[in-house]
Design an enzyme around this catalytic site. Structure first.
Site, PDB file in Angstrom:
ATOM      1  N   GLN A 280       0.820  -1.212   0.000  1.00 22.59           N
ATOM      2  CA  GLN A 280       0.000   0.000   0.000  1.00 22.59           C
ATOM      3  C   GLN A 280       0.862   1.274   0.000  1.00 22.59           C
ATOM      4  O   GLN A 280       0.460   2.299  -0.577  1.00 22.59           O
ATOM      5  CB  GLN A 280      -0.914  -0.012   1.227  1.00 22.59           C
ATOM      6  N   GLY A 340      14.230   3.264  -5.845  1.00 28.56           N
ATOM      7  CA  GLY A 340      15.244   3.083  -4.796  1.00 28.56           C
ATOM      8  C   GLY A 340      16.638   3.392  -5.319  1.00 28.56           C
ATOM      9  O   GLY A 340      16.825   4.304  -6.126  1.00 28.56           O
ATOM     10  N   GLU A 364      10.694  30.436 -17.415  1.00 31.52           N
ATOM     11  CA  GLU A 364       9.383  31.043 -17.756  1.00 31.52           C
ATOM     12  C   GLU A 364       8.631  31.532 -16.528  1.00 31.52           C
ATOM     13  O   GLU A 364       7.396  31.469 -16.472  1.00 31.52           O
ATOM     14  CB  GLU A 364       8.528  30.055 -18.551  1.00 31.52           C
ATOM     15  N   GLY A 365       9.388  32.018 -15.543  1.00 29.59           N
ATOM     16  CA  GLY A 365       8.786  32.498 -14.299  1.00 29.59           C
ATOM     17  C   GLY A 365       8.801  31.374 -13.275  1.00 29.59           C
ATOM     18  O   GLY A 365       8.192  30.328 -13.499  1.00 29.59           O
TER      19      GLY A 365
END
Ligand code: CAA
Length: 380
Positions: A280, A340, A364-365
């Site tokens: 999970q 990993g 671009e900012g």
């Protein structure tokens, strides 16, 4: 990946052409070019032949004439192949959009058509060694020299500069006037006094060519000024409104590539007697990565659609650029985590994606500048 939906058959075809080009031409070349920090001249020429650069520039001037939305579909695929290529391939749109926005019909013909139709490259020159986020604080000057303009100063981090034959330069008549003193001017590379520095040895997007450009009292014809004197900053900001969705699409392409690699590897890699995809801890990471990529794509599409429909789009362009860039960085970092120790080596593709993604939060900012634009737009 959640299947694309709601696209027309023309859009699907366009996306497939770009996806095939990315898989067949870009992905195989990318690791070597990254290693050698080598500009992909040959592949870019092939991309030009297929109409995969100059995407948003007018068809009557030799561009592909795509909507910004359709250009984002193409650029996500190209960036999935390699974001260094995507940055190089959208740089002409960035450099020539100021002329498309502010130029006369004659200037468009003179400064867009030869570049676009001839397969040449151009560069957008706003940033300077001392003026990155504070674009209105730029120091390069443009002075009236009688029958010509004189441009003097240095520009930094200029994409494609080593290969460009024309520069769209933002320069000031009066530094004290900040934004209101800035003009936009097309400078041919062949002008006396133009000097292009070395290709910067960058962390990521290493095949994209980034150089300093110096203008040493360069004489430029009067007819090369785009828009009226003092209109340059507005033209630059309008250009960034149009180009930030494309940059966001580059970030989506990186995030999608990292997610795909992470899913495939998690199904192969066995620990504790099972594929790590059955744990999970990994599933939650992949769920968050996929959600971020999908949300970034939707915001990118929305910003492009708003622009195409002629609505004010600064707010959503900056939201798309900010979110997609930060998501690409976190998704690529998580992909390395899932791989990993192997992910930390050059034997696997995800370390490159992590290096490449970092630039999206800077050029671009920066992500911080996008927040400034978003905050100002919401609170004005
Ligand atoms: N459209 C039209 N006009 C705009 C505009 C827009 N999107 N944004 C600003 N303007 C106008 C403002 O209305 C204002 O005009 P008025 O005074 O007449 O109202 C004028 O421009 C000045 O605007 P601000 O007062 O907002 O200017 P500022 O100095 O406070 O800075 C900023 C604004 C948003 C921080 C701007 O400096 C900025 O965007 N900085 C980041 C620069 C950037 O993105 N650089 C990237 C370079 S390109 C690159 O990286 C590409 C590459 O090679 C890959």
């Amino acid at each position: 990946m959640v299947p694309f939906s709601g696209l027309t058959s023309e859009q699907e075809t366009l996306r497939e052409i770009a996806a095939r080009f990315a898989a067949d031409k870009i992905r195989p070349a990318a690791p070597g070019l990254d290693e050698r920090a080598e500009f992909p001249t040959g592949v870019i020429k092939e991309g030009h032949g297929l109409g995969l650069i100059n995407l948003t520039l007018p068809a009557e001037l030799g561009g592909s004439g795509l909507s910004l939305f359709d250009a984002c579909l193409v650029i996500e695929e190209i960036a999935w192949g390699c974001s260094g290529f995507a940055t190089s391939m959208v740089a002409n749109d960035l450099a020539l959009t100021p002329i498309a926005i502010g130029g006369t019909a004659e200037q468009k013909k003179k400064f867009i058509e030869p570049i676009v139709a001839g397969g040449a490259l151009a560069s957008f020159c706003l940033t300077e060694p001392g003026a990155g986020s504070d674009a209105a604080g730029l120091q390069t000057t443009v002075e009236d020299g009688g029958d010509h303009w004189i441009v003097d100063g240095s520009k930094q981090w200029i994409t494609n500069a080593g290969h460009a034959s024309q520069f769209t330069v933002f320069a000031t008549h009066d530094r004290a006037k900040r934004a209101k003193g800035i003009s936009c001017i097309a400078v041919p590379r062949s002008s006396a006094g133009v000097e292009v520095g070395h290709h910067e040895n960058k962390m990521g997007q290493r095949c994209s060519d980034t150089c300093r450009v110096t203008f040493d009292k360069v004489r430029v014809p009067k007819g090369n000024m785009i828009g009226a004197p003092g209109e340059g900053f507005k033209i630059a900001m309008q250009t960034l409104d149009a180009s930030r969705p494309l940059t966001a699409a580059i970030a989506v392409g990186i995030g999608r590539a990292a997610l795909e690699h992470a899913i495939a590897y998690s199904k192969e890699r066995k620990q504790f007697g099972a594929a790590i995809s059955t744990f999970q801890a990994i599933q939650f990471m992949i769920a968050d990565m996929a959600t971020g990529v999908e949300a970034s794509r939707l915001l990118t599409w929305r910003s492009a659609a708003l622009y195409d429909q002629g609505h004010p789009s600064s707010l959503v362009s900056s939201m798309a650029k900010r979110m997609s860039a930060d998501t690409a960085m976190s998704v690529a970092t998580d992909a390395v985590q899932i791989f990993g120790g192997y992910g930390y080596t050059k034997e696997y593709p995800v370390e490159k994606l992590m290096r490449d993604a970092k630039l999206l939060q800077i050029y671009e900012g920066t992500s911080q500048i996008q927040r400034i634009v978003i905050g100002r737009e919401l609170l004005k």
